[in-house]
Write a protein that holds these residues in place. Structure first.
Motif, PDB file in Angstrom:
ATOM      1  N   UNK A 122      61.368 -23.496  -4.271  1.00  0.00           N
ATOM      2  CA  UNK A 122      60.873 -23.582  -2.893  1.00  0.00           C
ATOM      3  C   UNK A 122      61.494 -22.477  -2.026  1.00  0.00           C
ATOM      4  N   UNK A 123      60.816 -22.159  -0.922  1.00  0.00           N
ATOM      5  CA  UNK A 123      61.397 -21.218   0.041  1.00  0.00           C
ATOM      6  C   UNK A 123      61.450 -21.909   1.401  1.00  0.00           C
ATOM      7  N   UNK A 124      62.160 -21.306   2.322  1.00  0.00           N
ATOM      8  CA  UNK A 124      62.313 -21.920   3.645  1.00  0.00           C
ATOM      9  C   UNK A 124      60.966 -22.065   4.343  1.00  0.00           C
ATOM     10  N   UNK A 125      60.017 -21.190   4.044  1.00  0.00           N
ATOM     11  CA  UNK A 125      58.714 -21.248   4.731  1.00  0.00           C
ATOM     12  C   UNK A 125      57.793 -22.301   4.132  1.00  0.00           C
ATOM     13  N   UNK A 126      58.239 -22.978   3.080  1.00  0.00           N
ATOM     14  CA  UNK A 126      57.398 -23.993   2.454  1.00  0.00           C
ATOM     15  C   UNK A 126      56.590 -23.453   1.280  1.00  0.00           C
TER      16      UNK A 126
END
Lengths: 200, 161
Positions: free
Chosen positions: A140-144
């Motif tokens: 996952x990344x912080x931006x979703x």
């Protein structure tokens, strides 16, 4: 109600009920019913054209050699990753995923980029492309958005460079490279610069 | 192949939920009505090209969203909103029973668009995660993670009302 709503709790149910009570203005339906839809026009040349196209497609399938390049694998995996696929192992730390991938006889990511190693992954599974098995780990990344890392056996794509080469198609930003143990294909919706950072 | 239903039946089946989605996006009754009308105008012109009736619903929602984004872009309505990770909280029974549509719409309106869109489609109860992903043109995993965060943020906002 679809299966996707099985986890509705009392707050969800209340909000959904309130939404269902939100009525459109009284005249909207009348305005919409006044629209006149265009009718489908019969096309006299439709069947001959369809037959010619079918002959062309069959000819291509029979006589054109299948592209075994990185781009062919990227096209196949792009479509797969857009689909409603499931991960086999989820909710486990990266070390556990790698142990499981080892048992599946696919590359387990011994040399994943350092930035990715620090992220708790969503999960992993085995994918296949033209009979070749590969490991898929999703981060996952912080931006979703997710970063999907696909790892094939070393030498599957001899043309790969040794450091990440970035590219894009209509659906994905991508990277590909090869190290001492595996061939890597990476797909993500994060922008190219962020993707470069993930692979740095 | 299944027969495409007549235009009037398609309007009847979808205009109310399209309006609810449009209202959530635009936060305005007139804009929402215009968006729904624009969507069905496009369907009236191009709908005969759709061969698969089961895709009509997603096509309508996708078209409405595209029209909204185009309008909002022209009006320069987009603002970069900071996204933080709010912890999920549970509303008390009292709070849930006292909720009204105005406070829900106000709370939704203060969420970034990337949260508002999947949340509204989810609460309309007629779209699966797969369909929401198709309408928003994002992977299904993204829909699920955005929904989870959006629900937590909405609840936090509703607690404060």
């Amino acid at each position: 109600m679809s299966d996707s709503h099985k986890d509705f709790d009392p707050t969800d149910a209340k909000i959904a009920d309130l939404f269902a009570g939100l009525e459109p203005p009284a005249d909207l339906r009348r305005r919409l019913m006044a629209l006149t839809p265009e009718k489908r026009r019969p096309i006299w040349w439709g069947w001959p054209l369809a037959c010619a196209a079918a002959v062309l497609v069959v000819t291509c399938l029979l006589f054109v050699p299948r592209d075994a390049s990185v781009s062919a694998a990227q096209t196949h995996l792009s479509a797969f990753l857009q689909s409603d696929f499931e991960l086999t192992v989820t909710g486990e730390p990266l070390a556990r995923l790698r142990t499981w991938l080892d048992t599946q006889n696919v590359p387990s990511g011994a040399d994943l980029p350092a930035h990715l190693v620090g992220i708790q992954p969503e999960g992993c599974r085995v994918v296949t492309w033209r009979g070749r098995r590969a490991a898929l780990i999703c981060f996952p990344t912080a931006s979703g958005e997710l970063v999907h890392v696909v790892m094939f056996a070393k030498g599957t794509f001899p043309e790969l460079p040794t450091s990440p080469q970035l590219s894009a198609n209509r659906a994905w930003n991508m990277a590909s490279w090869s190290d001492a143990n595996a061939d890597f294909l990476v797909f993500s919706k994060v922008d190219i610069e962020n993707l470069r950072r993930f692979l740095g | 192949m299944a027969e495409v239903p007549p235009f009037e039946r398609i309007v009847e089946a979808h205009y109310e939920n399209l309006y609810r989605f449009a209202f959530s996006l635009s936060q305005n009754q007139n804009d929402a009505s215009d968006l729904v009308q624009q969507t069905f105008s496009i369907y009236a012109r191009k709908g005969h090209q759709l061969r698969e009736p089961e895709k009509i619903k997603s096509w309508l929602f996708t078209t409405l969203r595209r029209e909204y984004l185009a309008t909002a872009r022209r009006a320069n309505r987009f603002v970069d909103e900071p996204v933080d990770d709010t912890k999920a909280s549970e509303l008390t029974e009292d709070r849930i029973s006292n909720l009204d549509i105005d406070s829900v719409l106000a709370a939704l309106g203060s969420l970034p668009l990337e949260y508002r869109e999947p949340l509204t489609l989810y609460y309309l109860k007629e779209h699966s995660y797969r369909e929401i992903a198709d309408i928003l043109d994002v992977p299904i995993g993204t829909v699920m993670s955005r929904l989870s965060r959006a629900k937590a943020k909405l609840r936090a906002l509703l607690e404060d009302v």
